[in-house]
Design an enzyme around this catalytic site. Structure first.
Site, PDB file in Angstrom:
ATOM      1  N   CYS A  71       0.648  -1.241  -0.025  1.00 11.64           N
ATOM      2  CA  CYS A  71       0.028   0.026  -0.016  1.00 11.64           C
ATOM      3  C   CYS A  71       1.048   1.240  -0.189  1.00 11.64           C
ATOM      4  O   CYS A  71       0.458   2.321  -0.261  1.00 11.64           O
ATOM      5  CB  CYS A  71      -0.924   0.007   1.115  1.00 11.64           C
ATOM      6  SG  CYS A  71      -1.937  -1.359   1.407  1.00 11.64           S
ATOM      7  N   HIS A 107      -3.341   6.817   3.878  1.00 10.44           N
ATOM      8  CA  HIS A 107      -3.777   5.564   3.422  1.00 10.44           C
ATOM      9  C   HIS A 107      -5.046   5.239   3.898  1.00 10.44           C
ATOM     10  O   HIS A 107      -4.969   4.890   5.122  1.00 10.44           O
ATOM     11  CB  HIS A 107      -2.666   4.322   3.388  1.00 10.44           C
ATOM     12  CG  HIS A 107      -3.204   3.143   3.170  1.00 10.44           C
ATOM     13  ND1 HIS A 107      -3.629   2.655   1.790  1.00 10.44           N
ATOM     14  CD2 HIS A 107      -3.139   1.984   3.684  1.00 10.44           C
ATOM     15  CE1 HIS A 107      -4.008   1.469   1.838  1.00 10.44           C
ATOM     16  NE2 HIS A 107      -3.492   0.972   2.813  1.00 10.44           N
ATOM     17  N   ASN A 135     -10.278  -0.337   0.897  1.00 10.45           N
ATOM     18  CA  ASN A 135      -8.772  -0.443   0.574  1.00 10.45           C
ATOM     19  C   ASN A 135      -8.189  -0.638  -0.412  1.00 10.45           C
ATOM     20  O   ASN A 135      -8.309  -1.931  -0.919  1.00 10.45           O
ATOM     21  CB  ASN A 135      -8.120  -1.212   1.765  1.00 10.45           C
ATOM     22  CG  ASN A 135      -6.671  -0.959   1.927  1.00 10.45           C
ATOM     23  OD1 ASN A 135      -6.097  -0.698   0.994  1.00 10.45           O
ATOM     24  ND2 ASN A 135      -5.975  -1.737   2.820  1.00 10.45           N
TER      25      ASN A 135
END
Ligand code: UT7
Length: 319
Positions: A114, A240, A270
């Site tokens: 990520c 994030h 996500n």
């Protein structure tokens, strides 16, 4: 040292919306559990036959058009992803092919989970001054649904598909502070890869949570120290999007108001390397980003990696 100015942003997400109630038909979960533990209400999953390339190319075209440049002006093409359509060539090369980028525009992917988009941004900041032209296309995004076990309730409720893109210019006029880190570790969050029998994501959620709270506030403090700034001078924190509770906890630890933290996790879940560029594109679209504002982006993920960037939003000069 040269910094990066963001000239244009773009995003592309699958049309297919999957709600928490849809997932509750497959695994033993509920909308109430997912919303209260993560903040996620729905996510997008690519349909059979849809590819990461098509979303990446769509996001890239938007970013290039908004930057007011032509594909042939690009000097570098990078993508942060762990779900490339092919093991090789790189996803960024598939974008390169589709956009007919020039041969002296190198293209490669960065695998940093990520944190991939922020790793790509800092790589571009370092490399662009050595390239033929000062513009880079930087993408981040995934089709995580391809490596998610839809029968594993501990992961399938979290992840989604989508791609964000930015076009940046390398310039001495743009302040740019970055901080990347890694704590080499496999077993907290891993997948064997798309073609592998062990392709599904395996995750120790609580360990990831703990890792994020250790590394992200520290990365923010490091960036502020590098820039000689106070946390109050930052206008937007773009974290994030992994879990609303992580954003909340980081904001609390940094003592910054949640209203300065952009969030869209409730709509997309996500999307790994996609979350930060997708958020930047939405913020730009909504007119939230104004010339002179300071933006801090912070990410963490598989590896275990983390990354941060602190920069100023600037109006682009008319070409
Ligand atoms: O980009 C980085 C990617 N990953 C992350 O950022 C993950 C970070 N971690 C998290 O977001 C959270 O740890 C989760 C959302 C994954 C899990 O939340 P949690 O509050 O840490 O829950 P937990 O793992 O401690 O599980 C609590 C309970 C367990 O049941 P028991 O053992 O208490 O009976 C789980 O089996 O919740 C159960 N559970 C669920 N229940 C309903 C786990 N997943 C679900 C689910 N629906 N989907």
């Amino acid at each position: 040292m040269n910094g990066l100015q963001i000239l244009g942003t773009g995003r592309a997400l699958p049309e297919h919306v999957v709600t928490n109630d849809d997932l509750a038909k497959i695994v033993d979960t509920s909308d109430e559990w997912i919303v209260s533990r993560t903040g996620i209400k729905e996510r997008r999953f690519a349909r059979e036959g849809e590819t990461l390339t098509q979303f990446a190319v769509e996001a890239a075209r938007q970013a290039i058009a908004r930057a007011g440049i032509r594909p042939e002006d690009l000097g570098l093409c990078l993508m942060g992803t762990v779900t490339s359509d092919n093991a090789t060539p790189a996803q960024s090369c598939l974008v390169h092919q589709a956009l007919r980028l020039p041969e002296d525009c190198p293209a490669f992917d960065l695998s940093a989970g990520c944190s991939g988009f922020l790793y790509a941004m800092e790589t571009a900041a370092a490399l662009l001054p050595r390239m033929s032209r000062p513009y880079a296309l930087i993408l981040g995004g995934e089709l995580l649904s391809r490596i998610t076990n839809m029968e594993d309730r501990s992961t399938c409720i979290l992840f989604g598909d989508g791609v964000g893109a930015v076009v940046v210019k390398s310039t001495q006029d743009a302040p740019w502070y970055a901080h990347l880190g890694a704590r080499g570790e496999r077993d907290i969050l891993w997948s064997g890869g798309m073609g592998s029998e062990e392709r599904y994501l395996h995750m120790n959620g609580q360990e990831v949570f703990k890792f994020a709270l250790e590394t992200v506030p520290q990365a923010a403090r490091t960036l502020l120290a590098k820039a000689g700034m106070e946390k109050e001078q930052v206008d937007w924190y773009v974290l994030h999007q992994a879990n609303h509770r992580i954003v909340e906890s980081v904001a609390r630890r940094l003592k910054v108001p949640l209203s300065k933290c952009y969030e869209n996790i409730e709509r997309y879940g996500n999307t790994s390397a996609g979350t930060i560029p997708i958020a930047l594109d939405e913020m730009a679209e909504q007119g939230l980003l104004k010339a002179g504002q300071w933006i801090m982006c912070l990410g963490f993920g598989s590896g275990m990696t983390w990354g941060g960037a602190l920069f100023q939003w600037q109006d682009k000069e008319e070409k």
